[in-house]
Enzyme design. Sequence first.
Site, PDB file in Angstrom:
ATOM      1  N   CYS A  95      12.439   6.286   1.716  1.00 12.24           N
ATOM      2  CA  CYS A  95      12.527   4.634   0.884  1.00 12.24           C
ATOM      3  C   CYS A  95      13.016   4.794  -0.616  1.00 12.24           C
ATOM      4  O   CYS A  95      13.416   4.272  -1.115  1.00 12.24           O
ATOM      5  CB  CYS A  95      10.572   4.552   1.462  1.00 12.24           C
ATOM      6  SG  CYS A  95      10.754   4.485   3.367  1.00 12.24           S
TER       7      CYS A  95
ATOM      8  N   HIS B 273      10.808  -0.760  -4.575  1.00 14.79           N
ATOM      9  CA  HIS B 273      10.650  -1.212  -3.127  1.00 14.79           C
ATOM     10  C   HIS B 273       9.866  -1.796  -2.407  1.00 14.79           C
ATOM     11  O   HIS B 273       8.422  -1.539  -2.401  1.00 14.79           O
ATOM     12  CB  HIS B 273      10.539   1.609  -2.561  1.00 14.79           C
ATOM     13  CG  HIS B 273      10.166   1.245  -0.797  1.00 14.79           C
ATOM     14  ND1 HIS B 273      11.022   0.837  -0.442  1.00 14.79           N
ATOM     15  CD2 HIS B 273       9.319   1.577  -0.411  1.00 14.79           C
ATOM     16  CE1 HIS B 273      10.854   0.708   1.348  1.00 14.79           C
ATOM     17  NE2 HIS B 273       9.390   2.000   0.876  1.00 14.79           N
TER      18      HIS B 273
ATOM     19  N   ASN C  12       9.204  -3.155   6.184  1.00 14.55           N
ATOM     20  CA  ASN C  12       9.704  -1.791   5.139  1.00 14.55           C
ATOM     21  C   ASN C  12      11.428  -1.385   5.636  1.00 14.55           C
ATOM     22  O   ASN C  12      11.296  -0.684   6.459  1.00 14.55           O
ATOM     23  CB  ASN C  12       8.785  -0.722   5.336  1.00 14.55           C
ATOM     24  CG  ASN C  12       9.322   0.201   4.312  1.00 14.55           C
ATOM     25  OD1 ASN C  12      10.311   0.641   3.893  1.00 14.55           O
ATOM     26  ND2 ASN C  12       8.140   1.201   4.057  1.00 14.55           N
TER      27      ASN C  12
HETATM   28  O1  UT7 Z   1       7.741   3.201   2.805  1.00 13.01           O
HETATM   29  C1  UT7 Z   1       7.179   4.351   2.227  1.00 13.01           C
HETATM   30  C2  UT7 Z   1       5.669   4.252   2.277  1.00 13.01           C
HETATM   31  N1  UT7 Z   1       5.019   3.751   3.314  1.00 13.01           N
HETATM   32  C3  UT7 Z   1       3.771   2.925   2.739  1.00 13.01           C
HETATM   33  O2  UT7 Z   1       3.787   2.930   1.290  1.00 13.01           O
HETATM   34  C4  UT7 Z   1       2.530   2.254   3.427  1.00 13.01           C
HETATM   35  C5  UT7 Z   1       1.236   2.615   2.400  1.00 13.01           C
HETATM   36  N2  UT7 Z   1       0.351   2.226   3.462  1.00 13.01           N
HETATM   37  C6  UT7 Z   1      -0.218   1.078   3.418  1.00 13.01           C
HETATM   38  O3  UT7 Z   1       0.959   0.052   2.929  1.00 13.01           O
HETATM   39  C7  UT7 Z   1      -1.291   0.652   4.286  1.00 13.01           C
HETATM   40  O4  UT7 Z   1      -2.180   1.661   3.646  1.00 13.01           O
HETATM   41  C8  UT7 Z   1      -1.413   0.405   5.725  1.00 13.01           C
HETATM   42  C9  UT7 Z   1      -0.293  -1.197   6.553  1.00 13.01           C
HETATM   43  C10 UT7 Z   1      -0.100   1.168   6.773  1.00 13.01           C
HETATM   44  C11 UT7 Z   1      -2.473  -0.129   6.569  1.00 13.01           C
HETATM   45  O5  UT7 Z   1      -3.290  -1.266   5.986  1.00 13.01           O
HETATM   46  P1  UT7 Z   1      -4.641  -0.549   5.535  1.00 13.01           P
HETATM   47  O6  UT7 Z   1      -5.504  -1.969   4.573  1.00 13.01           O
HETATM   48  O7  UT7 Z   1      -5.065   1.073   5.065  1.00 13.01           O
HETATM   49  O8  UT7 Z   1      -5.211   0.044   7.331  1.00 13.01           O
HETATM   50  P2  UT7 Z   1      -6.665   1.352   7.749  1.00 13.01           P
HETATM   51  O9  UT7 Z   1      -4.816   2.650   8.623  1.00 13.01           O
HETATM   52  O10 UT7 Z   1      -7.227   1.638   6.936  1.00 13.01           O
HETATM   53  O11 UT7 Z   1      -6.371   0.297   8.881  1.00 13.01           O
HETATM   54  C12 UT7 Z   1      -7.381  -0.780   9.309  1.00 13.01           C
HETATM   55  C13 UT7 Z   1      -8.106  -1.093  10.323  1.00 13.01           C
HETATM   56  C14 UT7 Z   1      -8.199   0.098  11.528  1.00 13.01           C
HETATM   57  O12 UT7 Z   1      -8.951  -0.309  12.118  1.00 13.01           O
HETATM   58  P3  UT7 Z   1     -10.461   0.766  12.154  1.00 13.01           P
HETATM   59  O13 UT7 Z   1     -10.351   1.928  12.332  1.00 13.01           O
HETATM   60  O14 UT7 Z   1     -11.044   0.020  11.135  1.00 13.01           O
HETATM   61  O15 UT7 Z   1     -11.531  -0.371  13.543  1.00 13.01           O
HETATM   62  C15 UT7 Z   1      -7.071   0.056  12.324  1.00 13.01           C
HETATM   63  O16 UT7 Z   1      -7.264   0.717  13.625  1.00 13.01           O
HETATM   64  O17 UT7 Z   1      -7.232  -1.952  11.082  1.00 13.01           O
HETATM   65  C16 UT7 Z   1      -6.462  -0.982  12.288  1.00 13.01           C
HETATM   66  N3  UT7 Z   1      -5.177  -1.907  11.968  1.00 13.01           N
HETATM   67  C17 UT7 Z   1      -4.860  -2.256  13.254  1.00 13.01           C
HETATM   68  N4  UT7 Z   1      -4.926  -3.583  13.285  1.00 13.01           N
HETATM   69  C18 UT7 Z   1      -3.824  -4.363  13.972  1.00 13.01           C
HETATM   70  C19 UT7 Z   1      -4.014  -0.453  12.512  1.00 13.01           C
HETATM   71  N5  UT7 Z   1      -2.818  -0.919  12.134  1.00 13.01           N
HETATM   72  C20 UT7 Z   1      -3.292  -2.574  12.930  1.00 13.01           C
HETATM   73  C21 UT7 Z   1      -2.464  -3.453  13.310  1.00 13.01           C
HETATM   74  N6  UT7 Z   1      -2.729  -4.258  14.400  1.00 13.01           N
HETATM   75  N7  UT7 Z   1      -1.122  -3.062  13.423  1.00 13.01           N
END
Ligand code: UT7
Length: 321
Positions: A113, A248, A278
């Site tokens: 990225c 980005h 992204n």
């Molecule tokens: O380009 C390179 C750089 N990349 C980035 O910058 C990405 C950085 N990270 C992020 O943008 C965020 O961490 C994410 C968008 C990937 C995730 O957001 P989050 O607020 O950190 O969510 P999480 O991973 O803590 O997940 C929260 C919940 C989980 O459920 P439980 O365990 O709380 O029951 C996941 O299983 O959301 C669930 N979940 C989803 N639910 C519906 C994860 N993905 C999805 C989804 N739809 N697509």
Amino acid sequence: MIRSHITGSGSALPRRCVSNAELAETVDTSDEWIVERTGIRQRYIAGDDETTGSLATEAARKALADAGVEPSEIGLIILATATPDRTFPATATTVQDALGCNGGIAFDVQAVCSGFLYALGTADAMLRTGMAKKALVIGAETFSRILDWEDRTTCVLFGDGAGAVVIEAREAGAGDTGILATRLHADGAHREMLYVDGGPSTTGEVGKLRMKGREVFRHAVVNLSEVLTEVLHEAGIAADAIDWVVPHQANARILDATARKLGLDPRRIVVTVSQHANTSAASVPLAFDVARKDGRIKPGDLVMFEAMGGGFTWGAALARM
Ligand code: UT7
């Protein structure tokens, strides 16, 4: 003083646009979750006849037309991608041949990225040392090809596309124009946070993207704030002098958190993640092209580019248009 000046931009998107609602028909997710956690509303997905090389070529053609530069004038093409058409040769050579500017320098850089920032920094250094006079710097990706469509924690986040800029070596103008400062970093200790689980030398297969999203998020805010501060310091410019930040586009929440940390006006941040998701190395030049073409970024504006990605890699560059 010779500086690299950005004189044109262009972008390209695949034909097919996929909304969150359409994605939710096949992936266990919802429009509400994706919008709330990331700000993404849709992404573009390449068809079989659309590749990193074809998208890059289209973006490059538009950037050349915008700059009023003939392909024959281009002595350097640097293409940032983690999803090349082939393992080798570099996709930059495909673009070069398609444009008909064969004979100059053409190669790919791979910093995921942050790839566009790495490519821009490299091209800037090469132009200032006289290795070429006019260059194309391109970010192009087809991340849809390396997504695990069964993994909802990653597949909803990415899209395909390309962005390109023409940069030219010129005397710095009266308004102190051109690329003023660049800083690039990498920390390989974190390479397991965001990677593809395959490759020619290991599995012999392309592999799929894997990410520990929460950790990447945390590091992104810290690293981006630090590198922006470094670039401002090197250029001797205060944060409130920046007209536009072109970051980005990974997650609207990362953009908000970084802006808050640095006291930047959120209205000065170009946000296209809702439209493109992204697109890895393509996201910065895509967002830049959108903001130039809609009239937000104007000649004389001070523009900060920044990105963070797998490796980890991260970087920032400051330019006066
Ligand atoms: O380009 C390179 C750089 N990349 C980035 O910058 C990405 C950085 N990270 C992020 O943008 C965020 O961490 C994410 C968008 C990937 C995730 O957001 P989050 O607020 O950190 O969510 P999480 O991973 O803590 O997940 C929260 C919940 C989980 O459920 P439980 O365990 O709380 O029951 C996941 O299983 O959301 C669930 N979940 C989803 N639910 C519906 C994860 N993905 C999805 C989804 N739809 N697509």
